[in-house]
Motif scaffolding. Structure first.
Motif, PDB file in Angstrom:
ATOM      1  N   ALA A  46      23.270  -1.678 -13.778  1.00  0.00           N
ATOM      2  CA  ALA A  46      23.534  -3.117 -13.706  1.00  0.00           C
ATOM      3  C   ALA A  46      22.229  -3.891 -13.717  1.00  0.00           C
ATOM      4  CB  ALA A  46      24.323  -3.451 -12.443  1.00  0.00           C
ATOM      5  N   LEU A  47      22.175  -4.908 -14.578  1.00  0.00           N
ATOM      6  CA  LEU A  47      21.025  -5.808 -14.625  1.00  0.00           C
ATOM      7  C   LEU A  47      21.437  -7.139 -14.022  1.00  0.00           C
ATOM      8  CD1 LEU A  47      18.170  -6.601 -15.511  1.00  0.00           C
ATOM      9  CD2 LEU A  47      19.123  -7.199 -17.756  1.00  0.00           C
ATOM     10  N   LEU A  48      20.675  -7.606 -13.033  1.00  0.00           N
ATOM     11  CA  LEU A  48      20.949  -8.867 -12.363  1.00  0.00           C
ATOM     12  C   LEU A  48      19.906  -9.885 -12.818  1.00  0.00           C
ATOM     13  CD1 LEU A  48      22.625  -6.826 -10.801  1.00  0.00           C
ATOM     14  CD2 LEU A  48      21.928  -7.937  -8.675  1.00  0.00           C
ATOM     15  N   VAL A  49      20.375 -10.947 -13.495  1.00  0.00           N
ATOM     16  CA  VAL A  49      19.490 -11.941 -14.090  1.00  0.00           C
ATOM     17  C   VAL A  49      19.658 -13.265 -13.345  1.00  0.00           C
ATOM     18  CG1 VAL A  49      18.837 -13.138 -16.204  1.00  0.00           C
ATOM     19  CG2 VAL A  49      19.755 -10.811 -16.335  1.00  0.00           C
ATOM     20  N   GLY A  50      18.549 -13.782 -12.810  1.00  0.00           N
ATOM     21  CA  GLY A  50      18.612 -15.024 -12.052  1.00  0.00           C
ATOM     22  C   GLY A  50      17.593 -16.034 -12.521  1.00  0.00           C
ATOM     23  N   GLY A  51      17.986 -17.306 -12.521  1.00  0.00           N
ATOM     24  CA  GLY A  51      17.080 -18.384 -12.879  1.00  0.00           C
ATOM     25  C   GLY A  51      16.887 -19.318 -11.703  1.00  0.00           C
ATOM     26  N   GLY A  52      15.640 -19.539 -11.272  1.00  0.00           N
ATOM     27  CA  GLY A  52      15.376 -20.407 -10.131  1.00  0.00           C
ATOM     28  C   GLY A  52      16.043 -19.874  -8.884  1.00  0.00           C
ATOM     29  N   TYR A  53      16.597 -20.778  -8.051  1.00  0.00           N
ATOM     30  CA  TYR A  53      17.282 -20.293  -6.856  1.00  0.00           C
ATOM     31  C   TYR A  53      18.697 -19.824  -7.176  1.00  0.00           C
ATOM     32  CZ  TYR A  53      19.519 -24.931  -6.293  1.00  0.00           C
ATOM     33  OH  TYR A  53      20.247 -26.093  -6.461  1.00  0.00           O
ATOM     34  N   GLY A  54      19.041 -19.796  -8.462  1.00  0.00           N
ATOM     35  CA  GLY A  54      20.282 -19.159  -8.885  1.00  0.00           C
ATOM     36  C   GLY A  54      20.298 -17.669  -8.609  1.00  0.00           C
ATOM     37  N   HIS A  72      16.813  -2.381 -22.854  1.00  0.00           N
ATOM     38  CA  HIS A  72      16.545  -1.104 -23.521  1.00  0.00           C
ATOM     39  C   HIS A  72      16.021  -0.069 -22.525  1.00  0.00           C
ATOM     40  CE1 HIS A  72      15.289   1.766 -26.580  1.00  0.00           C
ATOM     41  NE2 HIS A  72      14.084   1.778 -26.025  1.00  0.00           N
ATOM     42  N   GLU A  73      15.053  -0.461 -21.726  1.00  0.00           N
ATOM     43  CA  GLU A  73      14.438   0.497 -20.808  1.00  0.00           C
ATOM     44  C   GLU A  73      15.375   0.888 -19.676  1.00  0.00           C
ATOM     45  OE1 GLU A  73      10.806  -1.272 -19.526  1.00  0.00           O
ATOM     46  OE2 GLU A  73       9.797  -1.001 -21.459  1.00  0.00           O
ATOM     47  N   ALA A  74      16.189  -0.047 -19.226  1.00  0.00           N
ATOM     48  CA  ALA A  74      17.095   0.232 -18.105  1.00  0.00           C
ATOM     49  C   ALA A  74      18.424   0.821 -18.557  1.00  0.00           C
ATOM     50  CB  ALA A  74      17.354  -1.049 -17.314  1.00  0.00           C
ATOM     51  N   ARG A  75      18.654   0.848 -19.870  1.00  0.00           N
ATOM     52  CA  ARG A  75      19.941   1.318 -20.406  1.00  0.00           C
ATOM     53  C   ARG A  75      21.101   0.551 -19.741  1.00  0.00           C
ATOM     54  NH1 ARG A  75      19.335   5.849 -23.525  1.00  0.00           N
ATOM     55  NH2 ARG A  75      17.322   6.933 -23.341  1.00  0.00           N
ATOM     56  N   THR A  76      20.966  -0.738 -19.756  1.00  0.00           N
ATOM     57  CA  THR A  76      21.900  -1.632 -19.061  1.00  0.00           C
ATOM     58  C   THR A  76      23.315  -1.501 -19.624  1.00  0.00           C
ATOM     59  OG1 THR A  76      20.145  -3.211 -18.562  1.00  0.00           O
ATOM     60  CG2 THR A  76      22.416  -4.044 -18.544  1.00  0.00           C
ATOM     61  N   GLU A  77      24.291  -1.423 -18.701  1.00  0.00           N
ATOM     62  CA  GLU A  77      25.692  -1.338 -19.089  1.00  0.00           C
ATOM     63  C   GLU A  77      26.484  -2.591 -18.742  1.00  0.00           C
ATOM     64  OE1 GLU A  77      27.217   3.014 -18.463  1.00  0.00           O
ATOM     65  OE2 GLU A  77      25.651   2.610 -16.957  1.00  0.00           O
ATOM     66  N   VAL A  78      25.979  -3.380 -17.808  1.00  0.00           N
ATOM     67  CA  VAL A  78      26.625  -4.640 -17.448  1.00  0.00           C
ATOM     68  C   VAL A  78      25.554  -5.590 -16.927  1.00  0.00           C
ATOM     69  CG1 VAL A  78      27.172  -3.845 -15.099  1.00  0.00           C
ATOM     70  CG2 VAL A  78      28.461  -5.757 -16.089  1.00  0.00           C
ATOM     71  N   ILE A  79      25.727  -6.878 -17.237  1.00  0.00           N
ATOM     72  CA  ILE A  79      24.788  -7.894 -16.771  1.00  0.00           C
ATOM     73  C   ILE A  79      25.527  -8.862 -15.861  1.00  0.00           C
ATOM     74  CG2 ILE A  79      23.328  -9.849 -17.450  1.00  0.00           C
ATOM     75  CD1 ILE A  79      22.789  -8.395 -20.088  1.00  0.00           C
ATOM     76  N   TYR A  80      24.944  -9.099 -14.682  1.00  0.00           N
ATOM     77  CA  TYR A  80      25.396 -10.160 -13.788  1.00  0.00           C
ATOM     78  C   TYR A  80      24.329 -11.243 -13.832  1.00  0.00           C
ATOM     79  CZ  TYR A  80      28.691  -6.781 -11.707  1.00  0.00           C
ATOM     80  OH  TYR A  80      29.704  -5.875 -11.503  1.00  0.00           O
ATOM     81  N   ALA A  81      24.744 -12.494 -13.967  1.00  0.00           N
ATOM     82  CA  ALA A  81      23.760 -13.566 -14.130  1.00  0.00           C
ATOM     83  C   ALA A  81      24.180 -14.808 -13.366  1.00  0.00           C
ATOM     84  CB  ALA A  81      23.583 -13.902 -15.609  1.00  0.00           C
ATOM     85  N   CYS A  82      23.157 -15.509 -12.855  1.00  0.00           N
ATOM     86  CA  CYS A  82      23.394 -16.794 -12.210  1.00  0.00           C
ATOM     87  C   CYS A  82      22.161 -17.657 -12.417  1.00  0.00           C
ATOM     88  CB  CYS A  82      23.668 -16.622 -10.717  1.00  0.00           C
ATOM     89  SG  CYS A  82      24.046 -18.189  -9.871  1.00  0.00           S
ATOM     90  N   GLY A  83      22.382 -18.894 -12.838  1.00  0.00           N
ATOM     91  CA  GLY A  83      21.261 -19.787 -13.100  1.00  0.00           C
ATOM     92  C   GLY A  83      21.712 -20.960 -13.941  1.00  0.00           C
ATOM     93  N   PRO A  84      20.779 -21.684 -14.514  1.00  0.00           N
ATOM     94  CA  PRO A  84      21.121 -22.850 -15.335  1.00  0.00           C
ATOM     95  C   PRO A  84      22.001 -22.478 -16.525  1.00  0.00           C
ATOM     96  CG  PRO A  84      18.774 -22.818 -14.801  1.00  0.00           C
ATOM     97  CD  PRO A  84      19.325 -21.497 -14.373  1.00  0.00           C
ATOM     98  N   MET A  85      22.837 -23.402 -16.943  1.00  0.00           N
ATOM     99  CA  MET A  85      23.769 -23.145 -18.048  1.00  0.00           C
ATOM    100  C   MET A  85      23.067 -22.681 -19.326  1.00  0.00           C
ATOM    101  SD  MET A  85      26.826 -23.368 -17.028  1.00  0.00           S
ATOM    102  CE  MET A  85      28.288 -24.304 -16.606  1.00  0.00           C
ATOM    103  N   PRO A  86      21.942 -23.283 -19.741  1.00  0.00           N
ATOM    104  CA  PRO A  86      21.289 -22.796 -20.955  1.00  0.00           C
ATOM    105  C   PRO A  86      20.868 -21.327 -20.853  1.00  0.00           C
ATOM    106  CG  PRO A  86      20.464 -24.974 -20.388  1.00  0.00           C
ATOM    107  CD  PRO A  86      21.282 -24.512 -19.230  1.00  0.00           C
ATOM    108  N   MET A  87      20.435 -20.905 -19.666  1.00  0.00           N
ATOM    109  CA  MET A  87      20.068 -19.509 -19.478  1.00  0.00           C
ATOM    110  C   MET A  87      21.293 -18.613 -19.606  1.00  0.00           C
ATOM    111  SD  MET A  87      18.703 -17.460 -16.125  1.00  0.00           S
ATOM    112  CE  MET A  87      20.395 -16.917 -15.758  1.00  0.00           C
TER     113      MET A  87
END
Length: 310
Positions: free
Chosen positions: A122-130, A197-212
């Motif tokens: 799992a890759l967790l992607v965050g923008g700012g305090y998101g 690619h390096e993490a062989r990500t299977e799912v992404i969880y994300a929170c942050g600004p709408m454009p991101m």
């Protein structure tokens, strides 16, 4: 990836409490506030939020402010911490609260992040305090045997929230800043391909600004990686009454519905959100002027599109 659906009624058991402020601390460009709120802490699941009344009992600021829950702890019977930036009079008032002050808050609100049934990368992607709600999510994922990688970004170093925690808790942690003051220079999507690619990500969880969120979802779609996105929509009531936070989401039946981020979300399947139409009511959305059923053969109309990936 197969994910568990949110428990029925998971968003329907909030509580309204008078919570006592335990601490208010400055964290670079943000504030982190911890409130004693056992009823909220006991019901919390990662991805949910609280709606806080601001300004005091005689204020003209009638609308609550919504903040993702960053952490719950058993101290004092149960505490809740949320993170915010000062952007106006309401959050300015909130930043001035001190120990033993009382807050009126409701929560936990919204639907939480769906969790995978089996261990995944799992890759967790965050923008700012998101990034704040991603840390309790990471704890849950690791508890299920998942490998957790972090990709956090912001305009500058002081606006990246949780970089040190991500480095300690994640298998890997990649930081980006637009001015190059911390980590890689650029935005999170500049590093996304390499990390996936390096993490062989299977799912992404994300929170942050709408454009991101839009950019992350667009990238992931090219590789058929599911995205669970916690959207940052302005919320007035937090309980689904005012319809301020609606956005167009495509259901499993192909029909677009205007769903409420506060009760149908804030977590949605990224590929189901019509990012280009956020802020509008598309002409083909259910109930819009000129809308027509997909057929006259009784196709179902009540699928949800809330991010339940199968």
């Amino acid at each position: 990836m197969t994910a568990e659906r949110a428990e029925p009624g998971a968003s329907l058991v909030p509580t309204q409490v008078k919570g006592t402020v335990l601490t208010t601390r400055r964290v670079d460009a943000y504030f982190a506030m911890t409130v004693i709120a056992p009823g909220v802490a006991a019901r919390f699941r990662p991805g949910q939020f609280v709606a806080v009344a601001v300004g005091g009992p005689e204020t003209s600021m009638l609308l609550r402010r919504a903040f993702s829950i960053h952490e719950v702890r058993p101290d004092h019977g149960g505490t809740v911490e949320f993170v915010f930036a000062v952007t106006g009079p309401g959050t300015r008032w909130l930043s001035e609260r001190r120990t033993r002050d009382t807050l009126d808050l409701a929560g936990p609100l919204g639907r939480p992040f769906p969790l995978p049934r089996d261990p995944v990368n799992a890759l967790l992607v965050g923008g700012g305090y998101g990034s704040a709600p991603l840390f309790p999510l990471g704890d849950k994922l690791r508890g299920r045997g998942c490998a957790v990688d972090f990709l956090l970004g912001a305009a500058s170093a002081d606006r990246v929230f949780g970089a040190l925690t991500a480095r300690r808790a994640g298998r890997t942690a990649t930081i980006t800043t637009e001015d190059g003051s911390l980590g890689l220079r650029g935005v999170v999507t500049d590093a996304l391909a390499r990390v996936v690619h390096e993490a062989r990500t299977e799912v992404i969880y994300a929170c942050g600004p709408m454009p991101m969120l839009r950019a992350v979802t667009g990238f992931a779609g090219r590789y058929e990686i599911p995205v669970l996105a916690s959207v940052e929509e302005a919320m007035a009531c937090g309980i689904g009454v005012c319809m301020t936070c609606v956005l167009p989401v495509i259901g499993d039946d192909g029909v677009t519905r205007m769903l409420r981020a506060c009760v149908d979300g804030p977590v949605f399947g990224g590929q189901a959100v019509r990012w280009d139409d956020v802020g509008t009511i598309p002409f083909d959305a259910l109930g819009a002027p000129g809308w027509r059923p997909p057929s006259e053969e009784g196709q179902p109309i009540a699928q949800d599109g809330r991010g339940h990936v199968g």
